[in-house]
Design an enzyme around this catalytic site. Structure first.
Site, mmCIF file in Angstrom:
data_model
loop_
_atom_site.group_PDB
_atom_site.id
_atom_site.type_symbol
_atom_site.label_atom_id
_atom_site.label_comp_id
_atom_site.label_asym_id
_atom_site.label_seq_id
_atom_site.Cartn_x
_atom_site.Cartn_y
_atom_site.Cartn_z
ATOM 1 N N ASN A 1 0.797 -1.227 0.000
ATOM 2 C CA ASN A 1 0.000 0.000 0.000
ATOM 3 C C ASN A 1 0.833 1.281 0.000
ATOM 4 O OD1 ASN A 1 -1.603 -2.126 2.015
ATOM 5 N ND2 ASN A 1 -2.842 -1.262 0.383
ATOM 6 N N MET B 1 1.302 6.808 0.259
ATOM 7 C CA MET B 1 0.530 5.762 0.899
ATOM 8 C C MET B 1 -0.900 5.772 0.376
ATOM 9 S SD MET B 1 0.262 5.018 4.894
ATOM 10 C CE MET B 1 0.265 3.295 5.344
ATOM 11 N N CYS B 2 -1.362 4.594 0.036
ATOM 12 C CA CYS B 2 -2.726 4.466 -0.462
ATOM 13 C C CYS B 2 -3.627 4.082 0.701
ATOM 14 C CB CYS B 2 -2.739 3.381 -1.536
ATOM 15 S SG CYS B 2 -4.365 3.075 -2.184
ATOM 16 N N LEU B 3 -4.397 5.038 1.175
ATOM 17 C CA LEU B 3 -5.322 4.790 2.277
ATOM 18 C C LEU B 3 -6.711 5.183 1.832
ATOM 19 C CD1 LEU B 3 -3.749 6.302 5.536
ATOM 20 C CD2 LEU B 3 -4.079 3.912 5.001
#
Length: 152
Positions: A79, A88-90
């Site tokens: 992620n 960051m992939c949130l």
């Protein structure tokens, strides 16, 4: 001006009583919108014993727009982008999912939780996600190795 007040309040709370394994400071005392966060790799994860520096940048429209969270420390994770940006992939940080009631502390706790439990189905690095799902042992080895190299 409301956003500065809210940011200052959240910062004060996080400096005073930060979530477990997380330390928060301003990257530059003169800039309330850029934070330097140190995160300990959670126990039981391949990132354990690592110290990760995270850059958190707040938009001037905060809390109506989400902060940007990126890893300044290289990390092997499905992620987080595997480049100099360390984005960051949130899910909760996507503009369409962000809620103004969300707190930065919750964002940081969620980010740390992601170190214990990556979300390969919401991956930004497909190859690493595949490895995480199909060859967990090898994933853990590489993640531990990167942690030793980059996050000590």
């Amino acid at each position: 001006m409301g956003s500065q007040k809210r940011i200052a309040k959240e910062l004060a709370e996080l400096v005073e009583s930060p979530p477990a394994g997380i330390t928060v400071n301003l990257a530059d005392e003169a800039n309330l919108y850029e934070w330097k966060v140190l995160m300990d790799g959670p126990e039981g994860s391949p990132y354990h014993k690592g110290k990760f520096q995270i850059k958190l940048v707040l938009p001037t429209e905060y809390p109506f727009k989400p902060p940007t969270v990126s890893f300044a420390t290289k990390i092997y994770h499905p992620n987080v982008t595997n480049d100099d940006k360390g984005s960051m992939c949130l899910g909760m940080l996507r503009p369409d999912e962000w809620k103004p009631s969300s707190k930065i502390g919750a964002v940081l706790e969620f980010a740390r939780q992601l170190l214990s439990e990556p979300m390969p189905d919401d991956a930004i690095e497909g190859r690493i996600a595949e490895q995480y799902k199909n060859d967990r042992k090898h994933f853990d080895e590489v993640a531990r190795d990167w942690t030793r190299k980059h996050a000590s």
